[in-house]
Design an enzyme around this catalytic site. Structure first.
Site, PDB file in Angstrom:
ATOM      1  N   ASN A 113       1.122  -0.972   0.061  1.00 33.35           N
ATOM      2  CA  ASN A 113       0.035  -0.093   0.243  1.00 33.35           C
ATOM      3  C   ASN A 113       1.018   1.264   0.503  1.00 33.35           C
ATOM      4  O   ASN A 113       2.384   1.436   0.808  1.00 33.35           O
ATOM      5  CB  ASN A 113      -1.337   0.123   1.194  1.00 33.35           C
ATOM      6  CG  ASN A 113      -0.260   0.096   2.437  1.00 33.35           C
ATOM      7  OD1 ASN A 113      -0.614   1.839   2.488  1.00 33.35           O
ATOM      8  ND2 ASN A 113       0.187   0.197   3.395  1.00 33.35           N
ATOM      9  N   MET A 115      -0.764   4.879   0.556  1.00 31.30           N
ATOM     10  CA  MET A 115      -2.119   4.604   0.730  1.00 31.30           C
ATOM     11  C   MET A 115      -1.854   6.378   1.400  1.00 31.30           C
ATOM     12  O   MET A 115      -2.314   7.327   0.399  1.00 31.30           O
ATOM     13  CB  MET A 115      -2.975   4.761   2.000  1.00 31.30           C
ATOM     14  CG  MET A 115      -3.815   3.443   1.293  1.00 31.30           C
ATOM     15  SD  MET A 115      -4.105   2.516   0.329  1.00 31.30           S
ATOM     16  CE  MET A 115      -5.716   2.960   0.837  1.00 31.30           C
ATOM     17  N   ASN A 182       4.932   6.152   3.578  1.00 34.25           N
ATOM     18  CA  ASN A 182       3.467   6.357   2.499  1.00 34.25           C
ATOM     19  C   ASN A 182       3.672   8.097   3.068  1.00 34.25           C
ATOM     20  O   ASN A 182       2.917   8.683   1.955  1.00 34.25           O
ATOM     21  CB  ASN A 182       2.716   6.543   2.376  1.00 34.25           C
ATOM     22  CG  ASN A 182       2.811   4.347   2.117  1.00 34.25           C
ATOM     23  OD1 ASN A 182       3.730   3.828   1.095  1.00 34.25           O
ATOM     24  ND2 ASN A 182       1.830   3.853   2.884  1.00 34.25           N
ATOM     25  N   LYS A 216       4.684   4.007  17.386  1.00 27.33           N
ATOM     26  CA  LYS A 216       4.933   2.586  16.157  1.00 27.33           C
ATOM     27  C   LYS A 216       5.979   3.033  15.915  1.00 27.33           C
ATOM     28  O   LYS A 216       6.658   4.049  15.327  1.00 27.33           O
ATOM     29  CB  LYS A 216       3.907   3.092  15.432  1.00 27.33           C
ATOM     30  CG  LYS A 216       3.584   1.476  14.989  1.00 27.33           C
ATOM     31  CD  LYS A 216       1.830   1.477  13.956  1.00 27.33           C
ATOM     32  CE  LYS A 216       2.030   0.143  13.366  1.00 27.33           C
ATOM     33  NZ  LYS A 216       0.194   0.068  13.162  1.00 27.33           N
ATOM     34  N   ASN A 245       5.282  -1.274  11.719  1.00 30.84           N
ATOM     35  CA  ASN A 245       4.760  -0.485  10.753  1.00 30.84           C
ATOM     36  C   ASN A 245       4.873  -1.472   9.631  1.00 30.84           C
ATOM     37  O   ASN A 245       5.624  -2.344  10.149  1.00 30.84           O
ATOM     38  CB  ASN A 245       4.643   0.689  10.347  1.00 30.84           C
ATOM     39  CG  ASN A 245       4.491   1.282  10.192  1.00 30.84           C
ATOM     40  OD1 ASN A 245       2.667   1.077   9.110  1.00 30.84           O
ATOM     41  ND2 ASN A 245       3.543   2.671  10.445  1.00 30.84           N
TER      42      ASN A 245
END
Length: 357
Positions: A113, A115, A182, A216, A245
């Site tokens: 991904n 995103m 991202n 995270k 992640n």
């Protein structure tokens, strides 16, 4: 073939992001009916664990990224998850990166991904949470926080400060996300000095309402970077770390890879962090990344961890994954004569290598 497999066979013929958006809307409108179709299991009291002073109804929660806008909390809270984490949410709504930006890697049971923290913004997410009927609220609700793409790195701390203020009265815990690949420049905020700036900015608001706060981390950090995260967790009295992640695999494409292709890298990071945190048991490590069976949970328990999260494994296996884990827990409790998970996990070093014993 169970209901979820029928759904997956149809869903996997459609564009990943299209079916994701359709699913979230459907789950939000028909939470009771659809959750009943997929699963009727409820967590058992013996499966409860405590994470950073919070009660999880089972040791496996839903990771951030699936319910970005907190639009389907009612649905997910009816499945046997121990906790629900929504987001990643940013102060302002943002579109995210250009489409297509979500890809299935079916043979590897993985996802790619890029995103880019697409979400409706903090006000909409807060409205969705506060609109919940108290009976529909999960026992433990987490909110994952990220900075806007247009926010410059030197102003990032202010984004996290605003978000903390916005959600500290409705979330059971919050997560600082600086590890997504991202958003350009986001992972630079994992430097110890940049993290210190963020948590310094949060100091005053945490005094107003201090709820468990996690960081995270990325699976691509070198050991020195992981050490810095541990140092920050200790210095700023964080509830814990979440590892990990998504990972970057350039040969596959731009973006973050989750699922089985992430498993070994994430597992190594988790083992390393659990070793570093052994002398500070008050700092939790929530494991995520490539979790797809009770074997993964068992390995984590043997290293000293307790709570894990799923995302991609849930996409590929559905609620059946949670049911299988619950059945395996029952089997282990029966074989060990332990009354509950708290008793079972008192001494991880005594757990055998194979949970089947």
């Amino acid at each position: 073939m169970n209901t979820y497999n029928l759904f997956k066979n149809l869903a996997f013929k459609l564009d990943p992001e299209l079916i994701h958006e359709f699913s979230m809307k459907s789950f939000g409108v028909f939470p009771r009916v659809l959750s009943g179709l997929f699963s009727s299991d409820t967590p058992k009291q013996a499966h409860q664990i405590e994470v950073a002073g919070l009660k999880w109804s089972s040791p496996v929660g839903l990771a951030a990224g699936l319910d970005k806008n907190a639009a389907a909390i009612d649905f997910f809270s009816r499945l046997p998850f121990g906790a629900i984490e929504v987001g990643t949410v940013t102060p302002k709504a943002q579109e995210g990166n250009p489409k297509p930006r979500l890809f299935r890697l079916i043979e590897q049971e993985s996802l790619l991904n890029r995103m880019g923290f697409n979400n409706h913004g903090m006000n909409t997410v807060l409205d969705n949470i506060t609109a919940l009927d108290p009976a529909s609220r999960p026992r433990c609700l987490g909110v994952n926080l990220g900075k806007n793409k247009t926010t410059s790195p030197d102003k990032a701390a202010l984004d996290y400060q605003v978000l903390y203020k916005k959600f500290c009265h409705v979330a059971d815990y919050m997560v600082i996300n600086v590890s997504s690949p991202n958003t350009p420049g986001l992972r630079d905020l994992q430097e110890e000095s940049a993290l210190a700036e963020i948590f310094d900015a949060l100091a005053d608001v945490r005094q107003l309402k201090n709820i468990p706060l996690f960081l995270k981390v990325a699976p691509d950090l070198p050991d020195q970077g992981l050490d810095a995260c541990v140092s920050i967790a200790k210095k700023y009295k964080l509830a814990g770390l979440i590892a990990t992640n998504t990972t970057i695999i350039p040969d596959i494409g731009v973006g973050g890879v989750s699922g089985q292709l992430l498993k070994e890298k994430s597992k190594r990071v988790r083992h390393y962090l659990l070793d570093q945190l052994r002398e500070t048991p008050r700092i939790e490590l929530i494991g995520v990344g490539g979790v797809s069976s009770f074997d993964d949970v068992w390995d984590f328990w043997r290293q000293g961890g307790r709570a894990m999260q799923v995302y991609t494994g849930f996409i590929y296996k559905g609620p059946g994954l949670l049911v299988d884990i619950a059945k395996s827990i029952d089997l282990v409790l029966e074989k060990t004569k332990a009354m509950d998970l708290s008793e079972l996990l008192k001494d991880p070093q005594k757990l055998p290598a194979d949970w089947r014993m």
